[in-house]
Structures are given as C-alpha cells and as structure tokens.
Write an enzyme that holds these catalytic residues in place. Structure first.
Site, mmCIF file in Angstrom:
data_model
loop_
_atom_site.group_PDB
_atom_site.id
_atom_site.type_symbol
_atom_site.label_atom_id
_atom_site.label_comp_id
_atom_site.label_asym_id
_atom_site.label_seq_id
_atom_site.Cartn_x
_atom_site.Cartn_y
_atom_site.Cartn_z
ATOM 1 N N LYS A 1 0.838 -1.206 0.000
ATOM 2 C CA LYS A 1 0.000 0.000 0.000
ATOM 3 C C LYS A 1 0.878 1.263 0.000
ATOM 4 C CE LYS A 1 -3.778 -2.472 2.237
ATOM 5 N NZ LYS A 1 -4.574 -2.752 3.442
ATOM 6 N N GLN B 1 -4.626 -1.601 9.655
ATOM 7 C CA GLN B 1 -4.532 -2.922 9.041
ATOM 8 C C GLN B 1 -5.087 -3.986 9.989
ATOM 9 O OE1 GLN B 1 -3.637 -3.381 5.903
ATOM 10 N NE2 GLN B 1 -3.789 -5.601 5.935
ATOM 11 N N ASP C 1 -10.974 2.598 3.830
ATOM 12 C CA ASP C 1 -11.221 1.152 3.750
ATOM 13 C C ASP C 1 -12.712 0.848 3.557
ATOM 14 O OD1 ASP C 1 -9.122 -0.669 3.821
ATOM 15 O OD2 ASP C 1 -8.786 -0.426 5.976
HETATM 16 N N1 GUN Z 1 -6.802 -7.002 6.194
HETATM 17 C C1 GUN Z 1 -7.119 -7.737 5.093
HETATM 18 N N2 GUN Z 1 -7.644 -6.942 4.130
HETATM 19 C C2 GUN Z 1 -7.675 -5.691 4.657
HETATM 20 C C3 GUN Z 1 -8.101 -4.442 4.132
HETATM 21 O O1 GUN Z 1 -8.599 -4.315 3.015
HETATM 22 N N3 GUN Z 1 -7.937 -3.376 4.964
HETATM 23 C C4 GUN Z 1 -7.418 -3.486 6.206
HETATM 24 N N4 GUN Z 1 -7.328 -2.383 6.947
HETATM 25 N N5 GUN Z 1 -7.013 -4.635 6.712
HETATM 26 C C5 GUN Z 1 -7.142 -5.731 5.936
#
Ligand code: GUN
Length: 293
Positions: free
Chosen positions: A52, A96, A119
């Site tokens: 990311k 996350q 998100d």
């Molecule tokens: N863990 C697995 N996929 C995601 C996501 O799209 N966003 C976040 N914040 N954590 C995750």
C-alpha cells in the site's frame, strides 16, 4: 478462456491516478495523504501494508506508516485513531486488520471518522453502500466491480454465486452485484459454510465470486461451461518451491477450472492488485473531498 489481468488493469489505473495527482499539484492543490496503522509483525499484514505504501508512491500520494508493537493497548490505539481523525493533512487512513485479540476491531473501526475511512469499513460507509449512496466502498469489492467493468463482462440478469459471507468481501460484493447499475443487476446467491447443495448451486452460476479463504475449494465439477470466475482467495500455503517459503493460493483449483471458463482471475495477479488500487482511488476521492465535502 480469457485471463483477467488484474496486474495490468491496476497498473493502468495507477497511471490514471498519478496523472490526476500531477494535475492537482500543477494547480497548487493538496496532494492526497494516506496514513496506515500497523500493529505487530504479522507477515501477511507487513506485506500488504508495504504494498500500500509503495502504491502511494506510484500514485504521487504522500503516505505515513505508523507502527505499534502487538502489546499496544486499545486505549493507545484509539488515541492514535482520534489524532488522525483531527489531523487536517491526513485525507484518509486505514488500520490494518487483523488486530491482536485484546483489541476490539469493531471499536477501532467505529472510532475512525467515516469521512476518512478509505477502507469503507465504518458502518456509515457500509450502510450508505447498501442503499446506493455515495460512500467509500471497501477495496476488494470495488476492485472486483472495476475488473468486470473494464473487461466489459455482462452481469445484468446473470446468476451470480458469491462464496463467503465476510463483512469485507462476501456481503459487500453481493450487495454491489445485485444493485441497479452496470456492473450489477445480477441475480445473486450467497453461499457459506452452512449452505446445503453448494455444488449444485455453483453449477447454475454464470459468475462465481469465490471469497472463502479455502485453498482450491472450487473444482471443475462445480463450474458451468463458459462461467466467469473471480478468485478472491489469497491463502499463504507453505511451499518448498518459493524463496519466501509459501505460495499464495486462491480458492479455485485454477488448472482444472480455467479450461471451462470464459474469464478467470489468476492468483496472484488477479483481484489482489485491484484491491490496492481501489484503496488508492478512495484516497484520491478523500483528498479531493469528493464524497463528503
Ligand atoms: N486485512 C485484510 N484486508 C484488509 C483491508 O482491506 N484493509 C485493512 N485495513 N485490513 C485488511
């Protein structure tokens, strides 16, 4: 059979975003700024967050990574979330997941200002999505819809089976597929671990979206000739054939299913890269204050 090249589409979208950011910068506008909170050192989470941050660079965004050890208290984490909510330079941020067991993920998500929730996990964004209002749509479902759109795959009137009912993929993608629009307008069935006759239901599907997290669950005998297969699975299965010691494995038994399909996403290189790019798109929208002003 046509392979859906998520990696190539994602690269194209990143170029489109970078071009727009250049134009914003040229006019003296604000460069979008994404922050990510990472708790602990889970291998998968480390990799996702690193991707990311890298994608932010490719799009011309600012990014900030905030790390905590896995013994951080919920109170301290919530304090950081509130600080980011108030920071005018941060347009959007993510925490996350998963979080250590002593921290309530739901409390953390609900503490994030929904206007910065790129998100799309906050109940306000989930609720607005489900009634078709402008919002941040969570990244994986948004990425799947964008792949269908860019490959001109017809969904209207089609039978779509979603395997999995998670809050971050199964439920939202089912909602989007049934919603009015293109892509959308599909007849959607959601199957899960308690579904009876799952194989028979899959065999009727024109489109299968597999998001169970169960490696190679979908086999050739479950797939109608000419079906479209979207594989969301990314399980790290131990392997002695790779440097990292694991192999990313989808929910679909690719080698036997692919010859039956009209379209199929590979793992890796299908839905995964689109997920990150959808987060970038949400960050751009947040930077431009396009959804919530
Ligand atoms: N863990 C697995 N996929 C995601 C996501 O799209 N966003 C976040 N914040 N954590 C995750």
């Amino acid at each position: 059979m046509q392979l859906i090249d998520g990696k190539a589409v994602a690269a194209e979208i990143k170029r489109e975003i970078a071009k727009e950011v250049e134009e914003i910068a040229g006019k003296g506008g604000k460069i979008p700024h994404l922050a990510a909170i990472l708790v602990g050192h889970d291998g998968g989470s480390e990799t996702y967050v690193a991707h990311k941050v890298k994608a932010c660079g490719e799009c011309g965004f600012k990014s900030t990574l905030i790390r905590f050890e896995d013994d951080v208290t919920e109170e301290r984490l919530l304090q950081e979330v509130k600080r980011l909510n108030e920071d005018p330079d941060i347009d959007g941020f993510i925490v996350q997941l998963p979080l250590p067991r002593h921290i309530s993920e739901q409390r953390v998500i609900e503490t994030i200002d929904y206007r910065k929730d790129v998100d799309g996990f906050h109940p306000i964004n989930v609720g607005r999505m489900s009634i078709g209002l402008p919002c941040f749509v969570s990244a994986t479902p948004a990425g799947i819809m964008e792949l269908l759109r860019r490959y001109n795959i017809r969904t209207e009137g089609k039978r779509c089976v979603v395997l999995g009912r998670s809050n971050i993929v199964g439920k939202p993608v089912a909602t989007l597929m049934m919603q009015k629009g293109n892509p959308g307008n599909a007849t959607v069935t959601v199957c899960h671990s308690r579904s009876e006759g799952l194989k028979d239901i899959c065999r009727e599907a024109d489109i299968i979206i597999a998001a169970l997290g169960s490696p190679e669950f979908v086999t050739a005998d479950m797939v109608k000739e000419g079906a479209v297969i979207i594989d969301v699975g990314t399980t790290r299965v131990p392997s002695d054939k790779t440097k990292s010691g694991f192999k990313l494995t989808g929910d679909v038994k690719f080698d036997e299913v692919a010859p039956r399909c009209s379209y199929i996403t590979p793992v890796p290189g299908g839905v995964g890269p689109m997920t990150i790019v959808s987060l970038m798109r949400n960050t751009l929208l947040a930077g431009k204050k396009e959804i919530y002003g």
